[in-house]
Enzyme design. Structure first.
Site, short mmCIF file in Angstrom:
data_model
loop_
_atom_site.label_atom_id
_atom_site.label_comp_id
_atom_site.label_asym_id
_atom_site.label_seq_id
_atom_site.Cartn_x
_atom_site.Cartn_y
_atom_site.Cartn_z
CE LYS A 62 -67.48 58.86 10.66
NZ LYS A 62 -67.44 57.80 11.71
CD GLN A 85 -60.84 61.11 14.37
OE1 GLN A 85 -60.29 60.37 15.16
NE2 GLN A 85 -60.92 60.86 13.08
CE LYS A 96 -56.60 61.47 12.36
NZ LYS A 96 -56.47 60.10 12.88
CE LYS A 111 -60.31 57.15 18.19
NZ LYS A 111 -59.80 57.03 16.81
N GLY A 137 -64.70 52.37 14.08
CA GLY A 137 -63.77 51.48 14.78
C GLY A 137 -62.44 52.16 15.10
CG ASP A 138 -58.81 53.65 17.33
OD1 ASP A 138 -58.38 54.39 16.44
OD2 ASP A 138 -58.12 53.35 18.34
CB THR A 180 -56.59 53.68 8.08
OG1 THR A 180 -57.92 54.01 8.46
CG2 THR A 180 -55.62 54.52 8.88
CG ASN A 183 -58.21 48.18 9.63
OD1 ASN A 183 -57.81 49.28 9.26
ND2 ASN A 183 -59.18 47.56 9.01
CB SER A 226 -65.73 57.12 8.16
OG SER A 226 -65.36 55.92 8.79
P1 NAP Z 1 -56.04 47.03 15.54
O1 NAP Z 1 -56.61 46.43 14.31
O2 NAP Z 1 -56.64 46.73 16.84
O3 NAP Z 1 -54.47 46.71 15.55
C1 NAP Z 1 -53.62 47.28 16.47
C2 NAP Z 1 -52.24 46.68 16.29
O4 NAP Z 1 -51.31 47.41 17.10
C3 NAP Z 1 -52.16 45.23 16.75
O5 NAP Z 1 -51.19 44.55 15.99
C4 NAP Z 1 -51.72 45.35 18.22
O6 NAP Z 1 -51.04 44.22 18.72
C5 NAP Z 1 -50.77 46.53 18.12
N1 NAP Z 1 -50.74 47.25 19.42
C6 NAP Z 1 -51.79 47.78 20.08
N2 NAP Z 1 -51.40 48.32 21.25
C7 NAP Z 1 -50.07 48.09 21.31
C8 NAP Z 1 -49.08 48.40 22.27
N3 NAP Z 1 -49.39 49.03 23.41
N4 NAP Z 1 -47.81 48.03 21.99
C9 NAP Z 1 -47.50 47.41 20.82
N5 NAP Z 1 -48.40 47.08 19.89
C10 NAP Z 1 -49.66 47.42 20.13
O7 NAP Z 1 -56.08 48.66 15.43
P2 NAP Z 1 -55.95 49.56 14.13
O8 NAP Z 1 -57.33 49.96 13.73
O9 NAP Z 1 -55.05 48.95 13.14
O10 NAP Z 1 -55.27 50.87 14.75
C11 NAP Z 1 -53.86 51.04 14.84
C12 NAP Z 1 -53.51 52.51 15.02
O11 NAP Z 1 -54.03 53.27 13.91
C13 NAP Z 1 -54.12 53.18 16.26
O12 NAP Z 1 -53.23 54.20 16.72
C14 NAP Z 1 -55.38 53.85 15.72
O13 NAP Z 1 -55.80 54.93 16.53
C15 NAP Z 1 -54.85 54.32 14.37
N6 NAP Z 1 -55.90 54.60 13.38
C16 NAP Z 1 -56.79 53.62 13.01
C17 NAP Z 1 -57.74 53.91 12.04
C18 NAP Z 1 -58.69 52.87 11.54
O14 NAP Z 1 -59.40 53.15 10.56
N7 NAP Z 1 -58.72 51.67 12.08
C19 NAP Z 1 -57.80 55.20 11.49
C20 NAP Z 1 -56.86 56.15 11.87
C21 NAP Z 1 -55.92 55.84 12.81
P3 NAP Z 1 -51.83 43.23 19.73
O15 NAP Z 1 -52.80 42.50 18.86
O16 NAP Z 1 -50.76 42.39 20.30
O17 NAP Z 1 -52.50 44.12 20.75
#
Ligand code: NAP
Length: 448
Positions: A93, A114, A117, A129, A168-169, A213, A244, A380
């Site tokens: 997962k 993961q 976690k 992943k 998603g991620d 999250t 997100n 999830s």
């Molecule tokens: P997302 O909706 O795609 O948003 C990512 C955000 O981070 C956007 O504002 C993006 O800006 C910024 N970003 C991405 N790459 C970057 C970089 N190299 N430098 C600076 N800013 C950057 O993704 P998300 O789901 O929120 O995920 C964010 C983090 O949380 C990731 O590390 C992910 O692995 C972690 N996470 C997510 C979840 C989940 O349920 N979604 C769960 C656990 C952990 P731009 O739009 O300009 O690219």
């Protein structure tokens, strides 16, 4: 005589040797192995049966070609990945990331994290992943759909409700999950709701999954603050990212009485001392899919900075919610200087090892992503439960379950850190508690 620590070093050397160039994976493995000394001293059987070594080697890794045609008729080739790391506790997962920086080392670091976690949630899910180096930015709806369909045309044979359940991620939200699910259904002729999570509410999704999250991160951070008699009330908070995780973290901080004064995207950051206007942020990011600089153009009193670091903004609490290694030693020093008392990771591995050292020297509380951002995958798993029982829970009930899970993770980290001689270290507590649960299941299931 070889000590337990020497044997852990040997495991790490093997990780380096077998996975050349995968620096993020090396970093994630080192961070966990570094905290396991007291565990293997008490339980040498984890080394004797190679449980630790086996945990560092994915059960299966799939790399595949993803050919697709853009709106102009040009053929593009991307690379798809799915790393099925550990299924001791349940089906693999973990999310899918679509971002140009994706390569095997990033997918492996995320899959490795993961495992622990998912164990911490206490729910029956293994670790995995996946993703692709596809960049959805600037692509039309039709192009994103064709890419998702091409990606699933290979991935479908590796996943399933009892095998591997992606979500998603970065770069993969409800829109992409919709296209991926549609293609899976079309190829397999099965409406197998439990094969993907993060689905839309009208077709098998769960309440609170989108928010989980970010909300879970703030629930966890609140517990950390409570432990020293504090709360979010009146706190100045800086959140990186505006995706997100960031958006829902901002919403929950505001609900609990804190003020988020800055957030960012990969172009720069905005400061708004009156508190980030969430409606405006959502309109810019979720509806228009535009840049954060437009926030400052639309709101008087807000400023945009393209060059410097968001971590220079003085705050009480920092919530990195963008990407890996976004807080380095210099950023950490700036946070300590600015009076920050707590860093809680919404993103996966956003703080470098050097930054974490600076936090410890500054006696700042640090909540690692493995524990603090586990709310997404926990919800999830709740989505999978609802799918399996053909049920649909209310928002209140689901949020309640999430809050209980996050408090449970917090308490487990605290107790385990104390038991293994690192009181107050959420990082040691999270690594050890997650490790023990997976290791015991692996021991019970034999050498496989
Ligand atoms: P997302 O909706 O795609 O948003 C990512 C955000 O981070 C956007 O504002 C993006 O800006 C910024 N970003 C991405 N790459 C970057 C970089 N190299 N430098 C600076 N800013 C950057 O993704 P998300 O789901 O929120 O995920 C964010 C983090 O949380 C990731 O590390 C992910 O692995 C972690 N996470 C997510 C979840 C989940 O349920 N979604 C769960 C656990 C952990 P731009 O739009 O300009 O690219």
């Amino acid at each position: 005589m070889t000590t337990h620590d020497d044997r852990l070093h040997d495991v790490y050397d093997e990780v380096l040797r077998r996975n050349p160039g995968e620096t993020e994976f090396h970093q994630a493995a080192h961070e966990v192995l570094d905290t396991l000394g007291p565990v293997v001293a008490k339980h040498p059987e984890y080394l004797d049966t190679a449980v630790v070594r086996r945990m560092c080697e994915p059960e299966r890794q799939v790399i595949f070609r993803v050919p697709w045609v853009d709106d102009g008729g040009e053929v593009h080739i991307n690379r798809g990945f799915r790393v099925e790391f550990n299924s001791a506790l349940g089906p693999f997962k973990g999310g899918l990331r679509f971002h140009p920086s994706v390569y095997l080392g990033i997918v492996k670091f995320l899959g490795f994290e993961q495992i622990f976690k998912n164990a911490l949630t206490g729910l029956p899910i293994g670790g995995g992943k996946g993703g692709s180096d596809f960049d959805p930015k600037g692509r039309s709806e039709a192009e994103v759909m064709r890419f998702c369909q091409a990606y699933m045309t290979e991935l479908y044979r590796h996943i399933g409700e009892y095998t591997d359940v992606p979500a998603g991620d970065i770069g993969v939200g409800e829109r992409e999950i919709g296209y991926l699910f549609g293609q899976y259904k079309r190829i397999t002729n099965r409406h197998e709701s439990g094969v993907l999570t993060g689905k839309g509410l009208s077709w098998g999704g769960s309440q609170v999954r989108t928010e989980a999250t970010g909300y879970g991160l703030v629930f966890f951070a609140e517990e950390v603050l409570k432990a020293s008699g504090e709360s979010f009330d009146g706190k100045r908070v800086v959140v990186s990212g505006s995706g997100n995780v960031a958006i829902h973290a901002i919403a929950k901080v505001h609900e609990l009485g804190g003020t988020v004064i800055a957030c960012s995207d990969s172009g720069g950051y905005v400061v708004d001392e009156d508190g980030i206007d969430l409606d405006l942020l959502r309109e810019i990011k979720e509806e228009r899919r535009a840049r954060i600089s437009e926030y400052a153009e639309a709101r008087s009193g807000a400023t945009y900075t393209g060059e410097e670091s968001i971590w220079d903004v003085p705050c009480d609490v920092a919530l990195p919610c963008a990407t890996q290694n976004e807080i380095d030693e210099g950023d950490a020093t700036a946070l300590v200087k600015g009076g920050c008392r707590l860093v809680a990771e919404g993103a996966n591995m956003p703080c470098t090892p050097e930054a974490i050292k600076v936090f410890a020297e500054g006696e700042m509380a640090f909540a690692p992503g493995k524990a603090a951002n586990a709310g997404g995958v926990a919800t999830s798993a709740l989505e999978m439960q609802q799918n399996a029982s053909r049920d649909f829970w209310t928002f209140e009930h689901t949020e309640d379950r999430l809050a209980t899970i996050m408090r449970g993770i917090h308490d487990r980290c605290v107790q385990t850190a104390e038991e293994y001689g690192s009181p107050g270290s959420y990082a040691a507590g999270a690594n050890i508690a997650g490790f023990l649960q997976v290791a015991d299941a692996m021991l019970a299931q034999g050498v496989i």
